[in-house]
Write an enzyme that holds these catalytic residues in place. Sequence first.
Site, PDB file in Angstrom:
ATOM      1  N   ARG A  40     -10.091 -11.482   1.931  1.00  8.27           N
ATOM      2  CA  ARG A  40     -11.092 -12.695   1.317  1.00  8.27           C
ATOM      3  C   ARG A  40     -10.311 -14.211   1.592  1.00  8.27           C
ATOM      4  O   ARG A  40     -10.942 -15.196   1.533  1.00  8.27           O
ATOM      5  CB  ARG A  40     -11.551 -12.578   0.173  1.00  8.27           C
ATOM      6  CG  ARG A  40     -10.522 -12.284  -1.086  1.00  8.27           C
ATOM      7  CD  ARG A  40     -10.703 -11.402  -2.186  1.00  8.27           C
ATOM      8  NE  ARG A  40     -10.804  -9.861  -2.015  1.00  8.27           N
ATOM      9  CZ  ARG A  40     -11.018  -9.144  -2.900  1.00  8.27           C
ATOM     10  NH1 ARG A  40     -11.415  -9.553  -4.202  1.00  8.27           N
ATOM     11  NH2 ARG A  40     -11.167  -7.623  -2.614  1.00  8.27           N
ATOM     12  N   LYS A  61       0.773  -1.170   0.009  1.00 10.53           N
ATOM     13  CA  LYS A  61      -0.044   0.170  -0.044  1.00 10.53           C
ATOM     14  C   LYS A  61       0.932   1.302   0.049  1.00 10.53           C
ATOM     15  O   LYS A  61       1.926   1.302   0.554  1.00 10.53           O
ATOM     16  CB  LYS A  61      -0.941  -0.042   1.239  1.00 10.53           C
ATOM     17  CG  LYS A  61      -1.929  -0.958   1.505  1.00 10.53           C
ATOM     18  CD  LYS A  61      -2.782  -0.910   2.729  1.00 10.53           C
ATOM     19  CE  LYS A  61      -3.877  -1.799   2.683  1.00 10.53           C
ATOM     20  NZ  LYS A  61      -4.977  -1.864   1.714  1.00 10.53           N
TER      21      LYS A  61
HETATM   22  N1  BES Z   1      -8.133  -3.746   4.252  1.00  9.41           N
HETATM   23  C1  BES Z   1      -8.308  -3.401   3.044  1.00  9.41           C
HETATM   24  C2  BES Z   1      -9.488  -2.625   2.730  1.00  9.41           C
HETATM   25  C3  BES Z   1      -9.468  -1.144   3.442  1.00  9.41           C
HETATM   26  C4  BES Z   1      -8.960  -0.210   2.799  1.00  9.41           C
HETATM   27  C5  BES Z   1     -10.350  -1.155   4.516  1.00  9.41           C
HETATM   28  C6  BES Z   1      -9.230   1.114   3.417  1.00  9.41           C
HETATM   29  C7  BES Z   1     -10.281   0.139   5.319  1.00  9.41           C
HETATM   30  C8  BES Z   1      -9.783   1.213   4.631  1.00  9.41           C
HETATM   31  C9  BES Z   1      -8.309  -4.453   2.206  1.00  9.41           C
HETATM   32  O1  BES Z   1      -7.428  -5.598   2.347  1.00  9.41           O
HETATM   33  C10 BES Z   1      -7.652  -3.882   0.746  1.00  9.41           C
HETATM   34  O2  BES Z   1      -6.702  -3.744   0.948  1.00  9.41           O
HETATM   35  N2  BES Z   1      -8.839  -4.125  -0.342  1.00  9.41           N
HETATM   36  C11 BES Z   1      -8.234  -3.720  -1.397  1.00  9.41           C
HETATM   37  C12 BES Z   1      -8.671  -4.683  -2.413  1.00  9.41           C
HETATM   38  C13 BES Z   1      -8.147  -4.340  -3.865  1.00  9.41           C
HETATM   39  C14 BES Z   1      -6.691  -4.909  -3.874  1.00  9.41           C
HETATM   40  C15 BES Z   1      -8.920  -5.477  -4.822  1.00  9.41           C
HETATM   41  C16 BES Z   1      -8.691  -2.440  -1.722  1.00  9.41           C
HETATM   42  O3  BES Z   1      -9.956  -2.117  -1.094  1.00  9.41           O
HETATM   43  O4  BES Z   1      -8.304  -1.512  -1.932  1.00  9.41           O
HETATM   44 MN    MN Z   2      -5.410  -5.187   1.783  1.00 12.96          MN
END
Ligand code: BES
Ligand code: MN
Length: 485
Positions: free
Chosen positions: A337, A263
């Site tokens: 997931r 990230k």
């Molecule tokens: N934990 C994150 C989702 C999230 C993001 C929760 C910001 C709260 C605040 C999750 O694991 C994630 O990174 N999801 C990605 C999925 C994508 C790579 C398909 C996302 O939402 O960007």
């Molecule tokens: Mn994630």
Amino acid sequence: MNVSFTETAPKSPSLLARIVEQDKLPADLPVAIVQGAESSRFTGKTGQVFEGFVEDSGSVVRLALAGVGKTNGDTRLANLERAGAALAAKYLTSGESTLVLDLAGSGLAADEAAAVLLGLRLRSWRWDAYRTKLKEEQKRSLEEVVVAGAPEGTAAAWDEQAAVAKGVEFTRELVAEPANVIYPQSFVERCRERFEGTGAEISVLDEDEMRELGMGALLGVSQGSVRDGKLLVIKWMGGKAKDKPTVFVGKGVTFDTGGISLKPPAGMEDMKWDMGGAGAVAGAMLALAGRKAKANVIGVCGLVENMPDGNAQRPGDIVTTMSGQTVEVINTDAEGRLVLCDAITYVQREFKPKTVVDLATLTGAMMIALGMEHGGLFANSDDLADKLLAAGKQSGDKLWRFPLSPAYDKLIDSPIADMKNVGPRWGGSITAAQFLQRYVEEGVDWAHCDIAGMVWADKPGATWDKGATGFGARLIDTFVRENCE
Ligand code: BES
Ligand code: MN
Ligand code: ZN
């Protein structure tokens, strides 16, 4: 916060509070208070607080009026909570240590009085464990509420609500703690301590046991971390022996760096609360055990840390899940997931539930869609969805339903494995839910709550300060109360 009950209010308390309905100032208020309230435009709207000073037998009493609004119907209890919460917000650091809540003549019923107390209690929670340099006036002073003239049955109603408050507070604590303090092992230990003597039964699977069961997806996420993943099971069997359990599964990514699909740095610290689903499940289980719920409920938390490392899984890796299905891991940041799919398979094989509900901070897309007002709900059963939506309304942990369908499902087909772990950009929360649905077995009612936007707040809300909200704990508790007991 300590709550006690007495027949009549103590003489000249330092801080005395009353609950008032909108546009109906009680007739027995001193004239200075009535005029003061009027001239400061206090009408008793929900959450409005007026403070005046009156003299009583030679000492000064700080008299607070908290408004419930024009309350009737569905919103009555929520508004009473907000009245209590407004008092807590105003007096938490006021220097007052005791608030006397005078309910004599308030006309409130026992459950209504308990709602005021719940609001007071929830809004006064804060996590100051790491604040060693607070100035005197920043420190919490309010520690005690003395309720005078409460309607009959309030103490019993409060006992139940205090158990709920404990659960919500536990959720908040787990969510607020940083990831160097709460990681899979310490999450488990914190639960073991907190559940001591509650009658709930705790068991844990370690990585070897999960490998034995074939949980390749969960373990794939965990393999980049020096901290071992855990699967935590909390059982509360308060129902009839023959009743099938209702199972709640929580995403417990104690920190989500994104893994090799790293990230960006801005805001990454927020990912300490990527265990908010697991926190909600643990807190709810504590509430259920605390109030001795007459239901069989099992809470399962998939606990891992998602880190980039020489041993971390790579984009393109293919993992075999406990269900036997294979997944091409396109993006290591879509890890929630991968954790949940194995946890969901495990609970179905192990506990043969009729109903499985998972809670997860699963997608950023959910926050784009719903902002911070609702969690997203996905379900394979309209009946279950309706019950969860109702529990959401009643508890204040609101949900909004989204669709599932084969057209979305095919977006996660992979050319090399059974599925991939991400779909296209659009509808990202839905394809995440479709992924989970592929692990739901025949005959099981399943719902998925994507609570990404709900577990953390940048500003204070109705019954929470900024920070961890405790979202999900009351949702589960209310769902169980209304449908399983
Ligand atoms: N934990 C994150 C989702 C999230 C993001 C929760 C910001 C709260 C605040 C999750 O694991 C994630 O990174 N999801 C990605 C999925 C994508 C790579 C398909 C996302 O939402 O960007
Ligand atoms: Mn994630
Ligand atoms: Zn995540």
